[in-house]
Design an enzyme around this catalytic site. Structure first.
Site, PDB file in Angstrom:
ATOM      1  CG  ASP A 130      -2.004   1.001   1.230  1.00 28.31           C
ATOM      2  OD1 ASP A 130      -1.856   2.008   0.540  1.00 28.31           O
ATOM      3  OD2 ASP A 130      -3.009   0.844   1.949  1.00 28.31           O
ATOM      4  CB  VAL A 161      -9.106  -5.276  -1.208  1.00 25.93           C
ATOM      5  CG1 VAL A 161      -9.443  -4.415  -2.415  1.00 25.93           C
ATOM      6  CG2 VAL A 161      -7.600  -5.309  -0.962  1.00 25.93           C
TER       7      VAL A 161
HETATM    8  P1  IMP Z   1       1.755  -0.215   3.902  1.00 26.73           P
HETATM    9  O1  IMP Z   1       2.771  -0.218   4.992  1.00 26.73           O
HETATM   10  O2  IMP Z   1       1.025   1.081   3.770  1.00 26.73           O
HETATM   11  O3  IMP Z   1       2.296  -0.689   2.560  1.00 26.73           O
HETATM   12  O4  IMP Z   1       0.617  -1.200   4.349  1.00 26.73           O
HETATM   13  C1  IMP Z   1       0.724  -2.508   4.167  1.00 26.73           C
HETATM   14  C2  IMP Z   1      -0.064  -3.267   5.219  1.00 26.73           C
HETATM   15  O5  IMP Z   1      -1.320  -2.661   5.528  1.00 26.73           O
HETATM   16  C3  IMP Z   1      -0.380  -4.600   4.629  1.00 26.73           C
HETATM   17  O6  IMP Z   1       0.561  -5.521   5.074  1.00 26.73           O
HETATM   18  C4  IMP Z   1      -1.758  -4.888   5.145  1.00 26.73           C
HETATM   19  O7  IMP Z   1      -1.665  -5.579   6.357  1.00 26.73           O
HETATM   20  C5  IMP Z   1      -2.367  -3.562   5.409  1.00 26.73           C
HETATM   21  N1  IMP Z   1      -3.229  -3.144   4.299  1.00 26.73           N
HETATM   22  C6  IMP Z   1      -3.007  -2.152   3.409  1.00 26.73           C
HETATM   23  N2  IMP Z   1      -4.007  -2.027   2.549  1.00 26.73           N
HETATM   24  C7  IMP Z   1      -4.899  -2.993   2.869  1.00 26.73           C
HETATM   25  C8  IMP Z   1      -6.179  -3.371   2.334  1.00 26.73           C
HETATM   26  O8  IMP Z   1      -6.699  -2.826   1.349  1.00 26.73           O
HETATM   27  N3  IMP Z   1      -6.795  -4.417   2.957  1.00 26.73           N
HETATM   28  C9  IMP Z   1      -6.272  -5.061   4.023  1.00 26.73           C
HETATM   29  N4  IMP Z   1      -5.081  -4.740   4.555  1.00 26.73           N
HETATM   30  C10 IMP Z   1      -4.397  -3.708   3.982  1.00 26.73           C
END
Ligand code: IMP
Ligand code: MG
Length: 203
Positions: A117, A176
């Site tokens: 994300d 999602v």
């Molecule tokens: P980041 O550090 O912003 O890349 O977030 C990644 C983490 O957030 C992932 O490992 C997921 O656990 C959670 N996450 C981010 N987007 C989603 C989503 O759309 N659905 C469920 N979990 C998400």
């Protein structure tokens, strides 16, 4: 097989990726990975709990089916969001990492994650594997890569340095759930990936 959303649950908007689509793509990824790691005696996969557990179990079996190397599994726990859904405009996140494997020193790791994300989680985990635990190299495999609508400059910079080596699907900037991904610990068991109506989950 035709997937259906749970009846009478307005929180899920629609199915984004069916079980069949996911299965087919996981097989393709597994074939790519098997080819890439051909000739190596062991593939060391590190999955990020909890979200990656479903993806990694399917992926590992498909890699063997595709003739890939034997696989050693490790899991770490990374908590980035707590239980909550991402709020608009939120930027900095604290990533807490637990249970890093001790036997990664000098090894080539395939880091497996459910979703990329903003990139805080994977960049923190990758840094820990390389810098704290002395992995020789870390390659990234994500099931989903979110195309962010309005990333901050910091997020753009993080994401530039985090291009996955293996990616299942690029998806729109929506929350999602399913196939390991949750909202407040719900929906991980759905056999497909569905779009969540975020208005039901705002505090
Ligand atoms: P980041 O550090 O912003 O890349 O977030 C990644 C983490 O957030 C992932 O490992 C997921 O656990 C959670 N996450 C981010 N987007 C989603 C989503 O759309 N659905 C469920 N979990 C998400
Ligand atoms: Mg996760």
């Amino acid at each position: 097989m035709v997937d259906r959303l749970p009846e009478d649950d307005p929180r899920l908007e629609r199915i984004l990726l069916s079980g069949d689509q996911i299965r087919e793509r996981v097989q393709e990824l597994a074939a790519d990975i098997a080819r890439e790691f051909q000739g190596e005696s062991m593939l060391h996969m590190v999955g990020v709990l909890k979200g990656a557990c479903v993806f990694m179990s399917d992926l590992g079996r498909e890699i063997r089916r595709a003739g890939g190397p034997r696989i050693e599994y490790d899991f770490i726990r990374a908590s980035t969001y707590g239980g909550a859904i991402k709020a608009d405009g939120e930027k900095e996140r604290h990533v807490q990492i637990e249970g890093l494997p001790q036997n990664v020193r000098g090894r080539h790791i395939l880091l497996v994650e459910d979703i990329l994300d903003q990139g805080f989680t994977l960049s923190a985990v990758r840094r820990a594997l390389l810098e704290t635990y002395g992995a020789a190299a870390v390659r990234l495999c994500v099931l989903l890569d979110k195309e962010l609508d309005n990333p901050s400059d910091e997020v753009v910079a993080i994401r530039k340095g985090l291009v996955p080596d293996f990616c299942g699907f690029r998806i729109p900037d929506r929350w999602v759930a399913g196939y390991g991904l949750d909202v407040n610990e719900e929906f991980r068991d759905l056999p497909y990936v569905a779009i969540v109506r975020e208005e039901y989950f705002q505090d």
